[in-house]
Scaffold this active site. Sequence first.
Site, PDB file in Angstrom:
ATOM      1  N   GLU A 152      63.038 132.884  36.576  1.00 21.52           N
ATOM      2  CA  GLU A 152      62.837 131.503  36.266  1.00 21.52           C
ATOM      3  C   GLU A 152      62.706 131.546  34.946  1.00 21.52           C
ATOM      4  OE1 GLU A 152      62.955 128.797  38.129  1.00 21.52           O
ATOM      5  OE2 GLU A 152      63.325 130.252  39.599  1.00 21.52           O
TER       6      GLU A 152
ATOM      7  N   SER B 223      27.456 108.019  92.085  1.00 21.74           N
ATOM      8  CA  SER B 223      26.027 108.170  91.928  1.00 21.74           C
ATOM      9  C   SER B 223      25.439 108.963  91.120  1.00 21.74           C
ATOM     10  CB  SER B 223      25.659 108.650  92.893  1.00 21.74           C
ATOM     11  OG  SER B 223      26.088 108.268  94.328  1.00 21.74           O
TER      12      SER B 223
END
Length: 838
Positions: free
Chosen positions: A112, A488
Amino acid sequence: MSDGSTTSSVKMRIKREIGGFKGLFGRVRHRWWFRILAVLALLAGLFVFLVWLFIARNLPSVDTLKNYEPPLPTNVRSVEGLPIHSYARERRVQLSFAEYPKLLVEAYMSAEDKTFFEHHGVDFPGLARAAFQGLISGSTPRGTSTITQQVAKNLLVGNETSYLRKAKEGILAWRMEDTLTKQQIMELYLNSIELGRNAGGVEAASQAYFGKELDKLNLPQMAYLAILPKGPSNYDPERHTQRALDRRNWVLGQMLDNGFIDQAQHDAAVASPLGTVPRQTPRFERVGGYFVEEVRRQLIDKFGETDESGPYSVYSGGLWVRTSLDPKLQQYAQKALRDGLLRYDRGRGWSGPIGHADVGKSWLQSFLNTNIGVDYEDWRAGVLIERAGDGWQIGFDDGTTGTLPKWGATMPVRGQGGQAFDAFKPGDIVAVAPEAAGQWSLRSIPKVSGGMVVEDPRTGRILAMQGGFDSRLQAFNRATQAQRQPGSTIKPIVYAAALEQGMTPTSIVVDGPFCVWQGANLGQKCFRNFGNARGAGPKTLRWGIEQSRNLMTVQIANQTGMDHVVDLMQRIGVSRQKFPPYLSYALGAGETTVLRMVNAYSILVNHGRALNPSLIDFVQNRKGAVVWPENWRPCEGCNAPDWKGGAMPRPVNRAKQVIDALSAYQMVHIAEGVVQRGTATVLRDMNRPMMGKTGTTSGPTDVWFVGGTPQMIGGLYIGYDTPTNLGGYAQGGSIAAPIFKEFAIPAFEGMEKVPFTAPQGIRMVRIDRASGKPVTGAWPTSDPLSGVIWEAFKPDTEQRRGRREQDETQETKAVEKKVAPKKQEGDSDFLQREGGIY
């Protein structure tokens, strides 16, 4: 003079020469070349002013990069501090410049910007060349950006391709070089560049392309990563292998030319293959899918999703989240619930495909896009590609294929009949398990579902959570989101309200017909026991809950007052809002969640002190500071390597008392009898103090169990998402309690057997279990069906015993013989001898 003479009129001007700069300026300012230079300078100044006015003036400040924090995923850790999951829309790991290998930095410079450490941010010859080429071709300029310019583009300017963007890049790059060091700029670059495969930054790309950390890469692998900023899709290792190799080798050649590597290194690297791994699709972690998803929801509610939500957003804030998840307990809960669902569903036939994918040109990509998978034992999800004779070709998410023969898919189609093999269609996604080499057999994902939660009753921390069969197939979390009737399992709350209002465990209630007038519109409502069981007559309150008698429950609720009952339900967290004061709510008609029921039972075990069920212990930002809960403080001394003789550090308990501590313990003590003699005796052989209650709703449509030990309370339900009859044989004691037992056997292994502790003021009295009356001539035994048991009473609420006649006779004879009478062993003596009963 004579008339022939002439007169001369000559005018002369004397000019004084001025020396110095002023004189020089006066001499040259009228020259043509000076005027041209002056015009050019004026134009240049005007140009600089216009650049400042329209471009530079509004550029972002480079100073922000000094404290730049790239988007980072949120990492989730278990109770042990080990990473178990991450929330991310892209992979990213932030490193410092010193952590990047020198050879990798040189690879990126070669690809780069080889003069990165020499220029001042802008490559002017390159810019001029790019601009000239752009003008000649009629296109916008591309390339020649230095690494500094790329950082400016990625972090400050944006990706617009234009001359204006190039100008902004150049100005910002120049400013950056004045503000940051070269090392800081390179660090920003390597941490921020997008390199494909959802990877942000080089470390994440290393994991994505090679499956290992950056410092484990070799030279050719580093060179491959260096080619990706030019366009990751252009150098995809699977679709453009040769192009990627050519570009990688070009980078290696540049590294050789720049003197970063020698010829031998270059030649060996060029001869190497790419060495990338196949693309991995994001998927849920194998541990705690439902748990970590619930954590994600809570974090989003608190911090938001993205940067716009604030600095601690879930997908970019880089948070570290410590949860209460115990991976082992989660594994046990997950397996127990799944096994229970499969046991119930077994024999009902194939439930159908679990999804569908397009098997046209690319069946693999289409299958991966569904994100469907199965995480149960050796099961796998596969897509049916095409039929081949007496078998189907089936493909998997790793690109491999196999065969699903007809003999492996003979189960009937649920609700239709016929073999599953004949119902298959191309693109169906099915669950299979391996058989012979390359062959698979069909499996059925259960239609019935459920949820399970495990909580520490001392702290309220959730240790495990399973919200269905598989979170990748069923995202709906039935542990926290499913509103179900508890049946229950609500009865301990009803009985606790009765104990608060003055009843005792030995209060006598008639187990018999009970009807109430509900008004002219509704008429008379008559209640009944489960299974239409006949009433047993007068019985103790303890017996009523051990045997789960509906008729006794509604009578107790009626005597207590339903206002008191529903008020306790709200205080203890069963309901968010107060239920209507109808007797049916005493039998579990109101809707709640597994999480709420488990927390309510945990409050009872916690002596009635409020608990806030929590999945998250604390949240740290990327720098390690705790950002939630607010005002969080560490427990000083809790991690000391050795005890120094001081008091044990204890966090301050500021919990609200939501139910009387004595009543809460009485209820826990009674619920221990449910395990010893009642509807949950399947747990009795675990031989440790346990309490709990089963539940079965009308239909039955849901079966429940909630209970556990002083260290761990768990609860679960099983039922269809659309309430459907489970079958007359389905009961909490036969389906739900065995699932909890499967979890508890490995979870409780090695855990200390400790009793439920009684709060100060509780009196333990020997009573006759059947009548509830105190006894003196017998002692409780280890037999759960012993006629004499210990019962917990509040002060001055137990029945008083009369003096036994034989005791008086013994005392009389002792007096006659003038010897001290033999002391009868009382309850307090027994408690002292046995070390106390809690």
